[in-house]
Design a protein around this motif. Structure first.
Motif, PDB file in Angstrom:
ATOM      1  N   ARG A   3     -28.403 -51.544  13.245  1.00 45.96           N
ATOM      2  CA  ARG A   3     -29.789 -52.074  13.014  1.00 45.96           C
ATOM      3  C   ARG A   3     -30.151 -52.437  14.234  1.00 45.96           C
ATOM      4  NH1 ARG A   3     -26.539 -53.497   8.516  1.00 45.96           N
ATOM      5  NH2 ARG A   3     -27.736 -53.107   6.672  1.00 45.96           N
ATOM      6  N   ALA A   4     -30.037 -51.570  15.363  1.00 43.65           N
ATOM      7  CA  ALA A   4     -30.671 -51.744  16.545  1.00 43.65           C
ATOM      8  C   ALA A   4     -32.013 -52.137  16.543  1.00 43.65           C
ATOM      9  CB  ALA A   4     -30.326 -50.627  17.540  1.00 43.65           C
ATOM     10  N   PRO A   5     -32.577 -52.915  17.443  1.00 43.60           N
ATOM     11  CA  PRO A   5     -33.996 -53.400  17.232  1.00 43.60           C
ATOM     12  C   PRO A   5     -34.853 -52.292  17.623  1.00 43.60           C
ATOM     13  CG  PRO A   5     -32.722 -54.566  19.103  1.00 43.60           C
ATOM     14  CD  PRO A   5     -31.873 -53.917  18.294  1.00 43.60           C
ATOM     15  N   VAL A   6     -36.055 -52.122  17.142  1.00 40.67           N
ATOM     16  CA  VAL A   6     -36.973 -51.121  17.398  1.00 40.67           C
ATOM     17  C   VAL A   6     -37.939 -51.577  18.368  1.00 40.67           C
ATOM     18  CG1 VAL A   6     -38.875 -49.408  16.370  1.00 40.67           C
ATOM     19  CG2 VAL A   6     -36.470 -49.902  15.375  1.00 40.67           C
ATOM     20  N   ARG A   7     -38.211 -50.913  19.666  1.00 43.87           N
ATOM     21  CA  ARG A   7     -39.022 -51.270  20.563  1.00 43.87           C
ATOM     22  C   ARG A   7     -40.275 -50.075  20.501  1.00 43.87           C
ATOM     23  NH1 ARG A   7     -37.001 -56.057  20.253  1.00 43.87           N
ATOM     24  NH2 ARG A   7     -35.160 -56.343  21.585  1.00 43.87           N
ATOM     25  N   ASP A   8     -41.319 -50.260  20.255  1.00 43.72           N
ATOM     26  CA  ASP A   8     -42.383 -49.344  20.301  1.00 43.72           C
ATOM     27  C   ASP A   8     -43.642 -49.861  21.162  1.00 43.72           C
ATOM     28  OD1 ASP A   8     -41.618 -47.081  18.661  1.00 43.72           O
ATOM     29  OD2 ASP A   8     -42.147 -48.134  16.861  1.00 43.72           O
ATOM     30  N   ARG A   9     -43.649 -50.922  21.499  1.00 43.85           N
ATOM     31  CA  ARG A   9     -44.875 -51.559  22.098  1.00 43.85           C
ATOM     32  C   ARG A   9     -44.640 -51.160  23.778  1.00 43.85           C
ATOM     33  NH1 ARG A   9     -45.082 -57.677  20.780  1.00 43.85           N
ATOM     34  NH2 ARG A   9     -46.828 -57.585  22.396  1.00 43.85           N
ATOM     35  N   PRO A  10     -45.418 -50.688  24.500  1.00 44.31           N
ATOM     36  CA  PRO A  10     -45.330 -50.436  25.971  1.00 44.31           C
ATOM     37  C   PRO A  10     -44.796 -51.481  26.866  1.00 44.31           C
ATOM     38  CG  PRO A  10     -47.486 -49.478  25.051  1.00 44.31           C
ATOM     39  CD  PRO A  10     -47.038 -50.269  24.023  1.00 44.31           C
ATOM     40  N   GLU A  11     -45.295 -52.608  26.556  1.00 43.51           N
ATOM     41  CA  GLU A  11     -44.954 -53.878  27.248  1.00 43.51           C
ATOM     42  C   GLU A  11     -43.502 -54.000  27.084  1.00 43.51           C
ATOM     43  OE1 GLU A  11     -47.567 -55.440  23.906  1.00 43.51           O
ATOM     44  OE2 GLU A  11     -47.587 -53.703  25.078  1.00 43.51           O
ATOM     45  N   GLU A  12     -42.937 -53.815  25.933  1.00 42.52           N
ATOM     46  CA  GLU A  12     -41.418 -53.923  25.610  1.00 42.52           C
ATOM     47  C   GLU A  12     -40.611 -52.935  26.316  1.00 42.52           C
ATOM     48  OE1 GLU A  12     -41.158 -55.517  21.224  1.00 42.52           O
ATOM     49  OE2 GLU A  12     -41.700 -53.738  21.268  1.00 42.52           O
ATOM     50  N   LEU A  13     -41.172 -51.566  26.372  1.00 46.36           N
ATOM     51  CA  LEU A  13     -40.296 -50.580  26.904  1.00 46.36           C
ATOM     52  C   LEU A  13     -40.319 -50.518  28.498  1.00 46.36           C
ATOM     53  CD1 LEU A  13     -41.549 -47.796  24.354  1.00 46.36           C
ATOM     54  CD2 LEU A  13     -39.156 -49.015  24.644  1.00 46.36           C
ATOM     55  N   ALA A  14     -41.496 -51.135  29.262  1.00 46.09           N
ATOM     56  CA  ALA A  14     -41.662 -50.965  30.663  1.00 46.09           C
ATOM     57  C   ALA A  14     -40.585 -51.443  31.233  1.00 46.09           C
ATOM     58  CB  ALA A  14     -42.961 -51.751  30.956  1.00 46.09           C
ATOM     59  N   PRO A  15     -40.055 -52.892  31.099  1.00 49.67           N
ATOM     60  CA  PRO A  15     -38.879 -53.272  31.529  1.00 49.67           C
ATOM     61  C   PRO A  15     -37.756 -52.209  31.714  1.00 49.67           C
ATOM     62  CG  PRO A  15     -40.023 -54.715  30.576  1.00 49.67           C
ATOM     63  CD  PRO A  15     -40.458 -53.614  29.966  1.00 49.67           C
ATOM     64  N   MET A  16     -37.383 -51.731  30.759  1.00 49.58           N
ATOM     65  CA  MET A  16     -36.355 -50.701  30.623  1.00 49.58           C
ATOM     66  C   MET A  16     -36.428 -49.673  31.457  1.00 49.58           C
ATOM     67  SD  MET A  16     -36.723 -52.487  27.581  1.00 49.58           S
ATOM     68  CE  MET A  16     -35.809 -52.987  26.100  1.00 49.58           C
ATOM     69  N   VAL A  17     -37.647 -49.108  31.481  1.00 48.94           N
ATOM     70  CA  VAL A  17     -38.021 -47.873  32.392  1.00 48.94           C
ATOM     71  C   VAL A  17     -37.919 -48.211  33.746  1.00 48.94           C
ATOM     72  CG1 VAL A  17     -39.638 -46.231  32.759  1.00 48.94           C
ATOM     73  CG2 VAL A  17     -39.389 -46.697  30.396  1.00 48.94           C
ATOM     74  N   ARG A  18     -38.541 -49.447  34.056  1.00 52.97           N
ATOM     75  CA  ARG A  18     -38.488 -49.993  35.634  1.00 52.97           C
ATOM     76  C   ARG A  18     -36.865 -50.058  36.047  1.00 52.97           C
ATOM     77  NH1 ARG A  18     -43.143 -53.110  33.871  1.00 52.97           N
ATOM     78  NH2 ARG A  18     -44.956 -52.042  34.483  1.00 52.97           N
ATOM     79  N   GLU A  19     -36.059 -50.600  35.048  1.00 50.70           N
ATOM     80  CA  GLU A  19     -34.721 -50.826  35.698  1.00 50.70           C
ATOM     81  C   GLU A  19     -33.964 -49.673  35.746  1.00 50.70           C
ATOM     82  OE1 GLU A  19     -31.004 -51.976  36.591  1.00 50.70           O
ATOM     83  OE2 GLU A  19     -32.791 -53.455  36.434  1.00 50.70           O
ATOM     84  N   ALA A  20     -34.245 -48.494  34.978  1.00 50.99           N
ATOM     85  CA  ALA A  20     -34.029 -47.206  34.989  1.00 50.99           C
ATOM     86  C   ALA A  20     -34.359 -46.501  36.435  1.00 50.99           C
ATOM     87  CB  ALA A  20     -34.321 -46.452  33.795  1.00 50.99           C
ATOM     88  N   VAL A  21     -35.528 -46.755  36.770  1.00 52.09           N
ATOM     89  CA  VAL A  21     -36.196 -46.429  38.067  1.00 52.09           C
ATOM     90  C   VAL A  21     -35.355 -46.822  39.073  1.00 52.09           C
ATOM     91  CG1 VAL A  21     -38.243 -46.463  39.425  1.00 52.09           C
ATOM     92  CG2 VAL A  21     -38.375 -45.676  37.003  1.00 52.09           C
ATOM     93  N   ARG A  22     -35.116 -48.021  39.028  1.00 48.67           N
ATOM     94  CA  ARG A  22     -34.492 -48.769  40.129  1.00 48.67           C
ATOM     95  C   ARG A  22     -32.872 -48.248  40.403  1.00 48.67           C
ATOM     96  NH1 ARG A  22     -37.200 -53.402  38.543  1.00 48.67           N
ATOM     97  NH2 ARG A  22     -35.860 -53.829  37.122  1.00 48.67           N
ATOM     98  N   HIS A  23     -32.487 -47.569  39.225  1.00 51.66           N
ATOM     99  CA  HIS A  23     -30.878 -47.126  39.271  1.00 51.66           C
ATOM    100  C   HIS A  23     -31.296 -45.876  39.996  1.00 51.66           C
ATOM    101  CE1 HIS A  23     -26.877 -46.658  37.892  1.00 51.66           C
ATOM    102  NE2 HIS A  23     -27.370 -45.136  37.447  1.00 51.66           N
TER     103      HIS A  23
END
Length: 429
Positions: A111-131
């Motif tokens: 039951r992993a949480p669903v993240r569909d809103r762009p503002e929810e996904l942006a921090p995950m993508v930015r963290e991956a960009v830093r990596h």
């Protein structure tokens, strides 16, 4: 009564011979090649209704679609043809996404949480960009392109990422972090290798041990990944499965259907108009779906009578498609061509308003719901919606949100409302 004779008879129309053949077929895998307006959804509803009449429990029936609107239409069609609402409600009709999410929760306790809103996904993508940047710097490798930082860039990247997953890239954790496979995969897919690395990194962070979050688009990918790794099928068993708008299937949804058809005594009927592939950005292509149509063990059937338009339009369609088509309606098809400046869609809006008003004054006008404005992309609705509101013409949007409630519009309206001290500007009427 022989098995080929229909036991279910709809209450409001006589089915065509083609519909009856699909309603009562006994093959395990059937693909219905249909023309636009050929009553695909009604025919699939007939198939489900026939199964109910033959004592198949509603819980053993499944209807799959690619949009919430299509799922609602299929369920509504069941009731329209004469299936009792109490019975129709127990038939499982869902989008592929909703079905996968439910199976993940029920069968895998995921039951992993669903993240569909762009503002929810942006921090995950930015963290991956830093990596990805840190790894490139550690290897003294120059990043060849700009990695996404702003919301619009992130949204574009997420589209690429979903396309890769629709093509089953990374399904079984075959993607290594070392340079050579990434470069090779990037060349094969004509994609920047650093974007591919970013995709791999987002996926790594998304499922470090267990899946810690997903978008609703990820659900089918995650479910298929678990099913591929499972020694035995964890899917609920269904006797009859119908799939609407099959032309929008992509490799990952096709793999899910493969898992479902492994259950003994499962009958699958899929219908589509292969001239109307919509979800190409999710990996659907005519070549791919035609490979499914022509696969071994698949019976092809046809729906050639359209109920969407009259003989004149049908004749033109048949000429264009070079396939036999006939009309099931006697209606006039008038076509007016109005040219507008392609670089300025606003010039089209007055023509739309004028056509709507002219039709409402005509003898053929019945209900306002009988009118539809078909758009290629949601952004085209802005000028047309504004023109309709200015003229006081009520409307609703299907398949997309009105631009008035899209996040960027709400932010702008909020700023204006605050500046003018006019909270009524936020009210949607």
């Amino acid at each position: 009564m022989t098995p080929s004779e229909p036991r279910f008879k709809p209450t409001n129309f006589p089915p065509t011979d083609e519909q009856l053949a699909i309603q009562t077929h006994r093959e395990r895998k059937v693909v219905v090649v249909a023309d636009a307006g050929a009553a695909k959804t009604t025919t699939l509803a007939l198939r489900l209704a026939e199964s109910l009449r033959r004592q198949v429990a509603p819980e053993h029936l499944l209807g799959l679609t690619f949009s919430d609107e299509a799922a609602a239409v299929l369920r509504g069609r069941l009731e329209e043809i004469g299936v009792a609402p109490t019975l129709a409600r127990h038939v499982r009709i869902q989008t592929f996404r909703a079905f996968a999410l439910q199976v993940l929760a029920d069968q895998f306790n995921d039951r992993a949480p669903v993240r569909d809103r762009p503002e929810e996904l942006a921090p995950m993508v930015r963290e991956a960009v830093r990596h990805v940047r840190r790894r490139a710097e550690a290897r003294c490798v120059a990043i060849s392109s700009a990695l996404p930082e702003y919301n619009a860039q992130i949204a574009e990247f997420l589209e690429i990422s979903q396309f890769l997953k629709a093509q089953m890239y990374g399904l079984n954790d075959a993607d290594e972090e070392n340079a050579e496979p990434i470069e090779e995969h990037a060349r094969e897919r004509d994609i920047d290798p650093f974007l591919l690395r970013l995709h791999v990194e987002v996926e790594r962070q998304r499922r470090l041990v267990d899946v810690i979050w997903r978008t609703s688009e990820d659900a089918v990918f995650d479910l298929v990944r678990l099913l591929d790794q499972s020694a035995s099928s964890a899917l609920p068993a269904f006797r009859v499965i119908v799939i609407d708008e099959m032309q929008d299937m992509n490799p990952i949804t096709a793999r899910l259907v493969e898992h479902m058809e492994r259950a003994p005594r499962t009958f699958i009927t899929a219908a589509g108009d292969f001239d109307q592939v919509i979800h190409s950005r999710r990996g659907a292509t005519v070549d791919f779906v035609m490979s499914l149509v022509n696969a071994a063990g698949v019976e092809r059937m046809r729906l050639s009578k359209t109920f969407r338009h009259g003989p004149a339009m049908t004749h033109a369609t048949a000429y264009k498609k070079t396939t036999p088509t006939e009309s099931g309606r006697v209606v006039r098809a008038d076509i007016w061509v109005r040219e507008y400046v392609a670089s300025n869609p606003a010039t089209a809006a007055p023509h739309v308003v004028k056509a709507i008003r002219a039709w409402r004054k005509s003898d053929e006008a019945n209900r306002s719901e009988d009118q539809a404005v078909i758009l290629r992309s949601p952004h085209l609705s802005i000028e047309i919606e504004s023109a309709l509101m200015t003229e006081g013409i009520a409307y609703r949007c299907e398949g997309f949100d009105s631009y008035l409630v899209r996040p960027e519009t709400l932010v702008l309206r909020g700023i204006v409302a605050y500046a003018l001290k006019a909270p009524n500007l936020l009210r949607i009427t």
